[in-house]
Motif scaffolding. Structure first.
Motif, PDB file in Angstrom:
ATOM      1  N   ASP A 288      -5.212   5.561  -0.566  1.00 41.56           N
ATOM      2  CA  ASP A 288      -4.352   4.604  -1.263  1.00 41.56           C
ATOM      3  C   ASP A 288      -4.248   5.016  -2.731  1.00 41.56           C
TER       4      ASP A 288
ATOM      5  N   GLU B  96       0.837  -1.203   0.000  1.00 44.60           N
ATOM      6  CA  GLU B  96       0.000   0.000   0.000  1.00 44.60           C
ATOM      7  C   GLU B  96       0.871   1.251   0.000  1.00 44.60           C
TER       8      GLU B  96
ATOM      9  N   LYS C  59      -5.501   2.610  -5.465  1.00 43.88           N
ATOM     10  CA  LYS C  59      -6.934   2.325  -5.554  1.00 43.88           C
ATOM     11  C   LYS C  59      -7.699   3.449  -6.251  1.00 43.88           C
TER      12      LYS C  59
ATOM     13  N   SER D 212      -9.139   5.658  -9.284  1.00 46.20           N
ATOM     14  CA  SER D 212      -9.520   5.449 -10.675  1.00 46.20           C
ATOM     15  C   SER D 212      -8.687   6.360 -11.571  1.00 46.20           C
TER      16      SER D 212
END
Length: 362
Positions: free
Chosen positions: A91, A84, A94, A96
């Motif tokens: 994060d 991570e 994660k 888009s």
């Protein structure tokens, strides 16, 4: 931060801006005409650290240890293998594509070679302002004045806008690279060996410029370098890497005055001292760095370590806080309970190796 006023940015709460947890980045090794994966280069192998807002973390180690790969993976220039990367609690991996595009201006990079990282076909004003226009950092009517202010903050003059990179010296080109990163109003900048290609006198100017900009705009740096004297001067904390792994991490003063890991001791013993009467006690490492595609079992450093024990050859040491704020991965600092546990694992690993040797054909 106020994107319209680059002169005055209020300091923010001094918490962790960046947290890296168990980050891994492996590159596949492909062979034969079918391009099958036959193994992996473990460029970054399970590292963890954090950087507080408005501070600088130095990342040091020998060439090929994975320092630059860490920086580029943090910025999502490389996809991660696992782990991570948290930026202000979010994060990065994660996000888009749309979220990442909006987030991009907050994380920037200054590359090692200023000449190859600048387009020879664009004037300096366009190089610095291209991404500013793309991300709508300022309204169109304020664009020209904004670029001028950014350039002056980095020691460049307004008339430099019309010139091309080949017309500048190495130090001036690096100022252009810094201005390009600063123009997007970032919070975090990866400095990937930004002074290694410059003369010593110019190095000092660029380091002082980076420190001045950090105070002025509350910037947070990851400063990657193999020059320990530069790292000591600019960093608040230091991480030491060896063969893709972090072996030590602590505040700069602690690392330089009391290094715990044998590899860190060897690195720091090579720092020259400006005293002709001082006798250096240089620790010379034997052998060469093992391949990151086939690292040795146990502690990766055991093949070159003068303090190597039997358990070092079979079991990897745990990453732990040896003293407040000072982290290290070395069997020298095991507690009695940990030593017993690692000795048990060592005997098991030796038994497995012996059994495997017996089953091999003669």
């Amino acid at each position: 931060m106020n994107t319209h006023n680059i002169e005055n940015i209020a300091p923010q709460e001094n918490d962790n801006l960046l947290e890296v947890r168990n980050l891994k980045k492996y590159f596949p090794i492909r062979a034969s005409l079918l391009r099958r994966v036959t193994g992996y280069v473990k460029a970054v192998d399970d590292i963890s650290f954090s950087i507080k807002r408005g501070t600088t973390m130095g990342l040091v180690g020998e060439s090929g240890c994975g320092k630059s790969t860490v920086g580029r993976t943090l910025l999502r220039l490389y996809p991660k293998t696992s782990g991570e990367v948290l930026f202000s609690g979010r994060d990065i991996f994660k996000m888009s594509k749309k979220e990442l595009r909006e987030f991009r201006p907050q994380i920037q990079i200054i590359f090692q070679d200023p000449y190859s990282s600048l387009s020879p076909r664009l004037p300096v004003g366009e190089i610095i302002g291209e991404a500013v226009r793309e991300h709508n950092i300022v309204p169109p009517e304020e664009y020209d004045d904004y670029i001028t202010r950014v350039m002056k903050a980095c020691g460049l003059q307004e008339y430099h806008k019309e010139r091309y990179p080949h017309e500048f010296s190495g130090g001036q080109r690096q100022r252009i690279c810094i201005a390009r990163a600063l123009a997007l109003n970032p919070e975090f900048i990866v400095c990937d060996e930004p002074v290694s290609a410059l003369d010593v006198s110019i190095q000092a100017q660029i380091i002082n410029l980076l420190k001045k900009l950090q105070r002025q705009f509350n910037l947070t740096y990851l400063f990657i370098s193999h020059d320990l004297s530069v790292v000591e001067h600019i960093s608040d904390t230091v991480g030491v890497m060896y063969l893709g792994s972090m072996v030590e991490y602590a505040p700069t003063r602690k690392v330089f005055t009391k290094p715990l890991h044998p590899y860190t001791e060897a690195l720091f013993s090579a720092i020259p001292v400006p005293d002709p009467d001082y006798k250096m006690e240089r620790i010379v490492l034997q052998g060469s760095i093992p391949s990151p595609a086939n690292p040795p079992a146990g502690c990766k450093f055991h093949t070159r370590c003068r303090n190597c024990m039997e358990m070092c050859k079979y079991t990897a040491p745990s990453w732990k806080e040896v003293e407040p704020g000072h982290f290290c991965a070395c069997h020298l600092y095991n507690t009695d309970a940990e030593r017993e546990e690692f000795e048990r694992r060592t005997e098991e690993a030796k038994a497995v190796k012996e059994d495997a040797g017996k089953t091999l054909p003669a």
